[in-house]
Design an enzyme around this catalytic site. Structure first.
Site, PDB file in Angstrom:
ATOM      1  N   SER A 122     -36.737  14.544  25.943  1.00  0.00           N
ATOM      2  CA  SER A 122     -35.389  14.239  26.425  1.00  0.00           C
ATOM      3  C   SER A 122     -35.077  14.955  27.734  1.00  0.00           C
ATOM      4  O   SER A 122     -34.105  14.605  28.396  1.00  0.00           O
ATOM      5  CB  SER A 122     -34.357  14.601  25.365  1.00  0.00           C
ATOM      6  OG  SER A 122     -34.467  15.954  25.038  1.00  0.00           O
ATOM      7  N   HIS A 143     -37.662   7.405  25.857  1.00  0.00           N
ATOM      8  CA  HIS A 143     -36.678   8.330  25.297  1.00  0.00           C
ATOM      9  C   HIS A 143     -35.682   7.574  24.426  1.00  0.00           C
ATOM     10  O   HIS A 143     -34.760   6.934  24.918  1.00  0.00           O
ATOM     11  CB  HIS A 143     -35.966   9.072  26.453  1.00  0.00           C
ATOM     12  CG  HIS A 143     -34.930  10.031  25.991  1.00  0.00           C
ATOM     13  ND1 HIS A 143     -33.817  10.354  26.731  1.00  0.00           N
ATOM     14  CD2 HIS A 143     -34.824  10.742  24.846  1.00  0.00           C
ATOM     15  CE1 HIS A 143     -33.085  11.221  26.065  1.00  0.00           C
ATOM     16  NE2 HIS A 143     -33.662  11.462  24.916  1.00  0.00           N
ATOM     17  N   GLU A 155     -34.262   4.987  27.043  1.00  0.00           N
ATOM     18  CA  GLU A 155     -34.441   5.366  28.443  1.00  0.00           C
ATOM     19  C   GLU A 155     -35.940   5.359  28.769  1.00  0.00           C
ATOM     20  O   GLU A 155     -36.714   6.042  28.099  1.00  0.00           O
ATOM     21  CB  GLU A 155     -33.866   6.778  28.608  1.00  0.00           C
ATOM     22  CG  GLU A 155     -33.839   7.320  29.997  1.00  0.00           C
ATOM     23  CD  GLU A 155     -32.863   8.502  30.090  1.00  0.00           C
ATOM     24  OE1 GLU A 155     -31.895   8.413  30.835  1.00  0.00           O
ATOM     25  OE2 GLU A 155     -33.076   9.514  29.379  1.00  0.00           O
ATOM     26  N   ASN A 193     -29.342  12.933  29.682  1.00  0.00           N
ATOM     27  CA  ASN A 193     -29.043  14.342  29.429  1.00  0.00           C
ATOM     28  C   ASN A 193     -28.609  15.096  30.678  1.00  0.00           C
ATOM     29  O   ASN A 193     -27.892  16.084  30.582  1.00  0.00           O
ATOM     30  CB  ASN A 193     -30.232  15.024  28.766  1.00  0.00           C
ATOM     31  CG  ASN A 193     -30.258  14.690  27.290  1.00  0.00           C
ATOM     32  OD1 ASN A 193     -29.216  14.469  26.688  1.00  0.00           O
ATOM     33  ND2 ASN A 193     -31.436  14.606  26.715  1.00  0.00           N
TER      34      ASN A 193
HETATM   35  N1  CAA Z   1     -29.885   4.817   9.708  1.00  0.00           N
HETATM   36  C1  CAA Z   1     -29.278   3.664   9.368  1.00  0.00           C
HETATM   37  N2  CAA Z   1     -27.962   3.472   9.446  1.00  0.00           N
HETATM   38  C2  CAA Z   1     -27.209   4.491   9.860  1.00  0.00           C
HETATM   39  C3  CAA Z   1     -27.765   5.744  10.236  1.00  0.00           C
HETATM   40  C4  CAA Z   1     -29.165   5.867  10.147  1.00  0.00           C
HETATM   41  N3  CAA Z   1     -29.797   6.980  10.486  1.00  0.00           N
HETATM   42  N4  CAA Z   1     -26.760   6.551  10.633  1.00  0.00           N
HETATM   43  C5  CAA Z   1     -25.625   5.850  10.525  1.00  0.00           C
HETATM   44  N5  CAA Z   1     -25.884   4.615  10.044  1.00  0.00           N
HETATM   45  C6  CAA Z   1     -24.939   3.549   9.812  1.00  0.00           C
HETATM   46  C7  CAA Z   1     -24.113   3.831   8.585  1.00  0.00           C
HETATM   47  O1  CAA Z   1     -24.708   3.370   7.408  1.00  0.00           O
HETATM   48  C8  CAA Z   1     -22.842   3.069   8.894  1.00  0.00           C
HETATM   49  O2  CAA Z   1     -22.994   1.707   8.602  1.00  0.00           O
HETATM   50  P1  CAA Z   1     -21.712   0.855   8.102  1.00  0.00           P
HETATM   51  O3  CAA Z   1     -20.601   1.109   9.089  1.00  0.00           O
HETATM   52  O4  CAA Z   1     -22.179  -0.560   8.093  1.00  0.00           O
HETATM   53  O5  CAA Z   1     -21.411   1.397   6.762  1.00  0.00           O
HETATM   54  C9  CAA Z   1     -22.708   3.193  10.398  1.00  0.00           C
HETATM   55  O6  CAA Z   1     -24.023   3.512  10.902  1.00  0.00           O
HETATM   56  C10 CAA Z   1     -21.742   4.278  10.775  1.00  0.00           C
HETATM   57  O7  CAA Z   1     -22.166   5.474  10.143  1.00  0.00           O
HETATM   58  P2  CAA Z   1     -21.198   6.554   9.517  1.00  0.00           P
HETATM   59  O8  CAA Z   1     -19.871   5.932   9.202  1.00  0.00           O
HETATM   60  O9  CAA Z   1     -21.933   7.258   8.444  1.00  0.00           O
HETATM   61  O10 CAA Z   1     -21.120   7.635  10.634  1.00  0.00           O
HETATM   62  P3  CAA Z   1     -20.434   7.591  12.029  1.00  0.00           P
HETATM   63  O11 CAA Z   1     -19.118   6.937  12.001  1.00  0.00           O
HETATM   64  O12 CAA Z   1     -20.542   8.987  12.501  1.00  0.00           O
HETATM   65  O13 CAA Z   1     -21.364   6.650  12.936  1.00  0.00           O
HETATM   66  C11 CAA Z   1     -23.012   6.954  14.613  1.00  0.00           C
HETATM   67  C12 CAA Z   1     -22.721   6.893  13.126  1.00  0.00           C
HETATM   68  C13 CAA Z   1     -22.670   5.596  15.237  1.00  0.00           C
HETATM   69  C14 CAA Z   1     -24.480   7.233  14.801  1.00  0.00           C
HETATM   70  C15 CAA Z   1     -22.116   8.039  15.231  1.00  0.00           C
HETATM   71  O14 CAA Z   1     -22.260   9.222  14.490  1.00  0.00           O
HETATM   72  C16 CAA Z   1     -22.427   8.325  16.650  1.00  0.00           C
HETATM   73  O15 CAA Z   1     -22.035   7.581  17.559  1.00  0.00           O
HETATM   74  N6  CAA Z   1     -23.108   9.486  16.894  1.00  0.00           N
HETATM   75  C17 CAA Z   1     -23.444   9.932  18.219  1.00  0.00           C
HETATM   76  C18 CAA Z   1     -24.627   9.174  18.682  1.00  0.00           C
HETATM   77  C19 CAA Z   1     -25.041   9.587  20.039  1.00  0.00           C
HETATM   78  O16 CAA Z   1     -24.268   9.719  20.964  1.00  0.00           O
HETATM   79  N7  CAA Z   1     -26.341   9.730  20.172  1.00  0.00           N
HETATM   80  C20 CAA Z   1     -26.928  10.116  21.418  1.00  0.00           C
HETATM   81  C21 CAA Z   1     -27.042  11.569  21.402  1.00  0.00           C
HETATM   82  S1  CAA Z   1     -27.792  12.099  22.861  1.00  0.00           S
HETATM   83  C22 CAA Z   1     -29.392  11.875  22.565  1.00  0.00           C
HETATM   84  O17 CAA Z   1     -29.882  11.451  21.555  1.00  0.00           O
HETATM   85  C23 CAA Z   1     -30.177  12.267  23.727  1.00  0.00           C
HETATM   86  C24 CAA Z   1     -30.857  13.527  23.543  1.00  0.00           C
HETATM   87  O18 CAA Z   1     -31.964  13.544  23.981  1.00  0.00           O
HETATM   88  C25 CAA Z   1     -30.227  14.759  23.026  1.00  0.00           C
END
Ligand code: CAA
Length: 285
Positions: A122, A143, A155, A193
């Protein structure tokens, strides 16, 4: 070189990212070999996959049969040699340059001559990771975002010596996993990032310096700028250790990021003030 020739995918690392990549590749019909250094880590990876597949079944994204088929397409191993007949390998091990370079050195010995060697790093340099091999042109950044089964984008990071044809294959492969891609040069933190981490860091600093409560900082960004999640909530989702590690890497590489950007000053001097003048970073009618 063609994405059509990719059938078998190797994943190095069965942690959150590796298991997510293995799952998504298997969901899209690839045979996957998921490797970690200890059997316990491999088993944890399968537990993460089972949990995720369970959620996808309960929200009717997949049927029980489809989820079972995905699971059957993934083999676990602790032997790197088991990735020898993979057409594409994605490394998703610890975010440590020495570890990644060691892995790529070993991978170079065993991977097929025409295999695509990808890293899910990342923030670390693709060029530096690629230099641990005798075939840096075959190394590209793929990524994925966490959680891999849910996030829609990937990415693609182009190292100094990455073969342009390989870049096309990387885009096509990610698109075959139903992800939308964007491309970044091999600069620290790439697109995501490099921009996300200072934003999170500033949110943390604002909280620490008493600008507002954590709830108000998150609310200000969510309600005031339409991001789905404020910086403190997002940092919690990503993991503060990961945020710190990424920010430390950026700090080492980029130094003081908080002076007004040179390009910002130049644009203002040029009168390119954004939408209101018809031109800023984009053009407006
Ligand atoms: N596998 C399958 N389904 C999943 C899952 C997984 N690992 N995680 C969540 N879900 C599904 C849930 O089952 C749920 O489905 P329904 O709505 O149909 O029931 C849906 O996704 C929403 O999940 P939750 O209600 O449990 O949780 P949430 O409201 O927090 O949403 C999320 C989950 C969309 C992932 C949210 O937490 C989110 O947007 N998180 C941040 C994600 C993000 O920004 N990621 C990038 C980070 S930066 C990065 O990754 C770069 C790096 O290098 C550091």
């Amino acid at each position: 070189m063609d994405v059509e020739t990719i059938n078998r995918v190797g994943v190095i690392g069965a942690g959150t990212m590796g298991s997510g990549i293995a799952q998504v590749a298997a969901t899209h019909g690839y045979d996957v070999v998921m490797r970690d250094i200890e059997q316990e880590f491999v088993e944890n990876g399968f537990e993460t996959i089972d949990d995720s597949l369970g959620r996808l079944v309960s929200n009717e994204t997949l049927t029980e049969d489809e989820a079972a088929a995905v699971r059957d397409r993934i083999t676990g191993t602790t032997e790197l040699e088991d990735l020898a007949d993979c057409d594409l390998v994605v490394e998703a091990a610890l975010e440590d340059l020495d570890i990644k370079r060691d892995i790529f050195g070993d991978l170079d010995e065993i991977a097929a001559d025409d295999a695509v060697l990808a890293t899910n790093t990342s923030t670390l340099s693709i060029t530096s990771i690629a230099a641990a091999t005798e075939r840096p042109e075959s190394v590209v950044g793929l990524h994925f975002m966490n959680p891999v089964p849910v996030m829609p984008g990937v990415e693609i990071v182009v190292g100094e010596q990455t073969d342009p044809e390989l870049v096309d294959v990387a885009h096509e492969f990610a698109e075959d996993l139903e992800k939308t891609t964007w491309e970044s040069d091999d600069k620290p933190g790439f697109v995501t990032n490099r921009i996300l981490m200072p934003w999170i860091n500033e949110g943390i600093r604002a909280f620490d310096e008493g600008v507002a409560t954590k709830e108000d900082i998150d609310a200000g960004m969510e309600l005031g700028t339409n991001v789905p999640m404020g910086p403190l909530t997002l940092a919690d989702h990503i993991g503060l250790d990961i945020c710190l590690h990424a920010t430390e890497t950026l700090h080492e590489e980029l130094g003081d990021r908080y002076k007004p950007a040179y390009l910002l000053k130049r644009k203002v001097e040029a009168g390119e003030l954004g939408k209101k003048t018809g031109s800023g970073f984009y053009e407006y009618d």
